[in-house]
Design an enzyme around this catalytic site. Structure first.
Site, mmCIF file in Angstrom:
data_model
loop_
_atom_site.group_PDB
_atom_site.id
_atom_site.type_symbol
_atom_site.label_atom_id
_atom_site.label_comp_id
_atom_site.label_asym_id
_atom_site.label_seq_id
_atom_site.Cartn_x
_atom_site.Cartn_y
_atom_site.Cartn_z
ATOM 1 N N CYS A 79 34.701 48.184 32.848
ATOM 2 C CA CYS A 79 34.611 48.750 34.194
ATOM 3 C C CYS A 79 34.051 50.179 34.154
ATOM 4 C CB CYS A 79 35.985 48.668 34.863
ATOM 5 S SG CYS A 79 35.876 48.860 36.640
ATOM 6 N N HIS A 167 37.267 42.601 34.485
ATOM 7 C CA HIS A 167 38.502 42.931 33.761
ATOM 8 C C HIS A 167 39.019 41.730 32.962
ATOM 9 C CE1 HIS A 167 39.307 46.948 35.343
ATOM 10 N NE2 HIS A 167 38.586 46.526 36.363
ATOM 11 N N GLU A 169 41.387 41.642 30.922
ATOM 12 C CA GLU A 169 42.827 41.724 30.654
ATOM 13 C C GLU A 169 43.685 41.076 31.734
ATOM 14 O OE1 GLU A 169 40.804 44.133 31.409
ATOM 15 O OE2 GLU A 169 41.658 45.548 32.829
#
Ligand code: XMP
Length: 510
Positions: A79, A167, A169
């Site tokens: 990001c 993202h 994660e």
């Protein structure tokens, strides 16, 4: 020293989650403020640049000097990290025209790239950014695109430098784990040496060395962290660990006895102290939540101090501090904040106790504490317990706390919690409990008018208590629990269910 991945934190809400995901892959991972880059000689295998609330175009945005890292070690920008690497090295980052929040799907993914190998076209990724990369510098190659974001990921030719704007994660990026796995194993060459067993072995031998024949005092709370810390210390130094478990009269029904029993069952050297009366006395006429907290904290310290003096020659104070309490986070205004959250830590002890502090769980996230607990064969009833606040029922009885209100609330709470367990709902809930409300209301029982107390039930889902949603428990379950409470607990004629989320409400009512 363990092989490690370092995350340079630019203040993203997801930074801790990246670290947890990597540790789930059995690779040790640490979070550092973006302007404190650690020495890469310390077995650092790779570096991740996190997201950030800043735009790379902001004057005051973080501008790390990556000379010591970029091109020398595997690097992954996520990001903001991706935008920074593009912007700083000659690309262009602009505010995005289309919404780039929430789910998107990969329209293109480079199967030959080591980072994205094994990911598939069409898989879902989670976006959360206001800027977008319009142009990448020369020698950068696109490795992933979505419908709206053509540069969703890139690789820097000739380097182990990669970046993605989505993202990996978060749970909603369905193949995020594959990408992180590629980064830590294939690209960074980690071997996965961070396992519960290795942690237990290393920690106990380190503790043995550090503590020798010294005595350690530890306050048990019945919660997961203090229990796991105690068992680790016990494994290292045996009966030189002196545990103290204080009954403040504000615990759940039968909690003191049953928890004490299970601690003794594990073989811990534990002393249970019933100090309920002292706490009730200190809470007399106190109605303000913060003053109640302070009073409870004060008495706890007094009792703990008195008891620890009885352990002759004790040199150390054991604590169950965990990693989220010690990470230095980056404040939203830029510089890394040095503040260590003392939020909710039970029993901050006075300086005059002059004990050195030993914190065997300092490096662990909560879910790791549970995994370690499991490998130490600690009872699931302790490991799976909902969090319970240090001041206990003292902050769930709104207004003045009395012995009688505690007794009533303990009954109500026990019915609620037991029913959650009976119906197999307990593990789906992050935290649950009952609140004694400071109002009375009219009811009718048989032919008689009643004027009695009301309680609220609260059950939430959450991952860390920072945000929470009210739990959508089945109506049939709520109906059953309400009936049971009103029929069985004398003094209660009304039950309500709290349907507020956090924010704007909090989990506790006080
Ligand atoms: P709130 O009410 O702030 O709660 O949304 C978040 C989490 O913290 C717990 N909590 C406390 N724990 N001492 C504690 O040890 C306290 O004074 C305290 N206040 C809230 C709460 O139970 C929830 O898990």
């Amino acid at each position: 020293m363990h092989e490690r991945i370092i995350i340079l934190d630019f203040g993203s809400q997801y930074t801790q989650l990246i670290a947890r995901r990597i540790r789930e892959l059995n690779v040790y991972c640490e979070i550092h403020p973006w302007n404190k880059i650690p020495s890469i000689t310390d077995n650092v295998k790779g570096i991740i640049l996190s997201g950030s609330p800043f735009s790379v175009r902001d004057e005051q945005s973080p501008k790390p000097n990556l000379d010591a890292i970029k091109g020398k070690l595997p690097l992954l920008g996520i990001c903001f990290g991706a935008q920074y690497l593009a912007h700083h090295f000659g690309g262009e980052v602009m505010p995005s025209n289309t919404r780039e929040y929430g789910r998107a799907h990969l329209k293109y993914v480079d199967e030959s790239c080591t980072l994205t190998k094994g990911m598939s076209t069409g898989s879902q990724v989670w976006m959360s950014h206001g800027d977008t990369i319009e142009r990448i510098p020369e020698h950068y190659q696109i490795i992933a695109s979505t419908e709206d974001v053509s540069i969703a990921g890139y690789h820097v030719e000739g380097e182990h430098t990669y970046a993605i704007q989505f993202h990996p994660e978060v749970y909603h990026s369905s193949e995020g784990k594959i990408l992180l796995q590629n980064f830590v194993y294939t690209i960074s060459g980690c071997s996965g040496d961070w396992t519960p067993n290795s942690f237990v072995e290393e920690t106990t031998s380190k503790l043995r060395e550090q503590l020798g024949e010294d005595k350690v005092i530890l306050g048990l709370s019945g919660g997961v962290d203090s229990s796991v810390a105690a068992v680790l210390l016990h494994k290292a130094i045996g009966s030189n660990l002196h545990c103290i478990f204080v009954d403040n009269g504000l615990l759940r029904k039968n909690e003191f006895e049953s928890v004490l029993e299970s601690y003794k069952g594990i073989g811990l050297n534990v002393k249970g102290i019933d100090s309920s009366e002292k706490f009730y006395e200190a809470l007399k006429n106190e109605t303000d939540p913060e003053r109640k907290r302070k009073a409870i904290g004060r008495v706890f310290v007094e009792v703990f101090d008195e008891e620890s003096k009885k352990v002759e020659g004790a040199k150390w104070l054991g604590q169950g501090t965990i990693y989220p309490d010690v990470i230095e986070s980056v404040s939203a205004t830029g510089g890394p904040s040095q503040t260590i959250k003392s939020h909710h830590n039970v029993g901050g002890l006075p300086d005059y106790m002059k004990l050195q502090v030993v914190e065997p769980l300092r490096l662990l996230f909560k879910d790791e504490v549970r995994r370690i607990g499991k490998s130490l064969e600690i009872d699931q009833r302790i490991l799976g317990r909902h969090p319970f606040p240090g001041p206990g029922l003292g902050i769930r009885i709104l207004g003045e706390v009395t012995k009688e209100k505690v007794r009533i609330l303990q009954e109500v709470d026990a019915i609620f919690i037991d029913s959650l367990k009976e119906d197999g709902l307990y593990d789906d809930v992050w935290q649950a409990g009952a609140i004694f409300l400071p109002i009375q209301s009219v009811g009718v029982m048989g032919d008689e008018r009643t004027y009695e107390n009301a309680v609220a039930l609260r059950a939430v889902t959450s991952t860390d208590g920072m945000t929470a949603d009210w739990c959508h428990l089945p109506y049939t379950f709520l109906a059953k629990v309400s009936n049971k409470i009103i029929n069985q607990v004398k003094g209660i004629n009304r039950v309500t269910y709290d349907i507020s989320s956090k924010p704007p409400a909090t989990i506790e009512w006080e």
